[in-house]
Design a protein around this motif. Sequence first.
Motif, PDB file in Angstrom:
ATOM      1  N   SER A   1      79.017  83.429 -19.092  1.00  0.00           N
ATOM      2  CA  SER A   1      78.390  82.325 -19.701  1.00  0.00           C
ATOM      3  C   SER A   1      76.839  82.708 -19.355  1.00  0.00           C
ATOM      4  N   ARG A  49      72.921  81.888 -18.713  1.00  0.00           N
ATOM      5  CA  ARG A  49      71.964  81.267 -17.681  1.00  0.00           C
ATOM      6  C   ARG A  49      71.148  80.417 -18.480  1.00  0.00           C
ATOM      7  N   LYS A  50      71.133  79.044 -17.952  1.00  0.00           N
ATOM      8  CA  LYS A  50      70.096  78.059 -18.364  1.00  0.00           C
ATOM      9  C   LYS A  50      68.676  78.490 -17.648  1.00  0.00           C
ATOM     10  N   ALA A 101      77.792  73.183 -22.862  1.00  0.00           N
ATOM     11  CA  ALA A 101      76.444  73.180 -22.758  1.00  0.00           C
ATOM     12  C   ALA A 101      75.607  71.971 -22.576  1.00  0.00           C
ATOM     13  N   SER A 134      67.820  72.869 -24.773  1.00  0.00           N
ATOM     14  CA  SER A 134      68.181  73.792 -23.611  1.00  0.00           C
ATOM     15  C   SER A 134      68.028  75.083 -24.130  1.00  0.00           C
ATOM     16  N   TRP A 163      68.987  79.239 -23.205  1.00  0.00           N
ATOM     17  CA  TRP A 163      69.758  79.993 -22.248  1.00  0.00           C
ATOM     18  C   TRP A 163      69.366  81.413 -22.476  1.00  0.00           C
ATOM     19  N   CYS A 196      70.996  85.057 -22.452  1.00  0.00           N
ATOM     20  CA  CYS A 196      72.061  85.769 -22.604  1.00  0.00           C
ATOM     21  C   CYS A 196      71.814  87.521 -22.283  1.00  0.00           C
TER      22      CYS A 196
END
Length: 496
Positions: A23, A25-26, A405, A484, A486, A488
């Motif tokens: 997953s 990371r924000k 999310a 948001s 993110w 990757c």
Amino acid sequence: MNGTEETLEHALWAPPVYDMSRSPRKLYATHLPQSQVDGGRDSSTVFARMAKWCPDGSVALAQCEDASFRPTEMLGICRDAVLPSSLPACLRQSAPILDYAWYPTAHSRDPACFCFVASVRECPVKLLNASDGNLRASYRIVDHRERHIAPHSVAFNIGANKLYCGFEDAIEVFDVQRPGEGIRLRTTPSKKSRDGLKGKFSRMSITLGAQTYSERCLSVGIVSALAFAPDVASDLYAAGTLSPSSPTASNIAIFSEAHGEVPLMFVGAEDLQSSGGARYGVQASVSQLMFNPGRPYLLYASFRRMDEIYCWDLRGDMSRPIEVFSTQATQLISGRTPRSLTNQRLRFDIDYAGKWLAVGDTEGTIFVFDLAPRSDTVVSANSEGGPTPSTLPVPRTLPTMRYHAHDDAIGSVTFHPLQSLLLSVSGSRHFDSDPSPDTSSASGSEEDIDDGELVARAGTPPGTRAVSRRRTKPQPTASDTTISLWSCAPEMQSET
């Protein structure tokens, strides 16, 4: 020589690398503020319906529910970006926004190209300066009553010199350098010529793979989606309508800029519920069309109230898709067509290398699909009557990764053009599901009061009483109105 080699090394562009084994990371999240409506008496939560990155990756522009554009606060992501210091926080529009698109060569360092087009209801198409929101030019679409028509879809061609606008039964083409009126491509057959997109039949003979279609047409309706193939040597583009396909009409067609309004080919879909096998199209409204940036011969499409994304190969038989991406594994196993409960457009995106596809759902989950070429063996017909590729079921693909999310519907996800980043926006309209019922008096008349208590009405027979009644309309709310960002990017391995 060393200086020259270093310059060339920095000049070369490489697509971002994404790690979809875990997953993301924000990195950043922001909430959109509330706005006052109806003279400040009621308030409604504002959320972003869609967000798009500027081609240089310096800023993302969000289309919001309150008829405004908001540049996100995630500025300076691109190291060489020089953003104007007076970048506005909100670009208000006079009416709801239907669609918008960045100029293909928009760059924060070049003020002449740092702009975008916007389609605002009952207004000409606007070319706006992204630095201050000022109007640069307008492109008019006028109907037979001399009213301004706002297109439901806008797109620039690959040469960035033409602007295509889709609306009801037509596509308007403008020269970007010459504001004013454009050239209308009718999607309905005229009395002189039956060639077109609307009507019972379009008298054309088109060969798609091993099949020949002599009577095909695009279903009548609003042109809701436009997409150009990212191939400089090609002038192809796809158009889709809000009208579902029928047994004699498809709702997606492929056009060429050189051929004008005459469609080159039509898109079909396999219907597993029918005994006939191949169908003329998907039985749903087209929400979005997009070509694969790495393989421009692949066309992807999403549809209203459906959780599937279809993919077709323009080099082969367009009467059936080559792959279907599904987010609902339980419905896929049961054999039923996945359905969504919302009419809201949930837009997907493909990274610039054409390797990953991301899309959100109504529950706040983001799904990522692997677009790597499949090495499936093709079964051909044999003397014993074996299956042919046209009779084989279309392969269904499940997501490679999924993660929660947001706490509301995800209107759009978009990949950053230069870095391994993913941007998502959330929000949808929610109304009170249990409104207070209206109660009438015995005489059939009602009276508004503030405290809600039963009061005797003057001049009315004894026993007749009035009740309170809520006169204000319920205002929609949103559960999650965040934007948001993110990361990757692959994890950096520590050096030993």
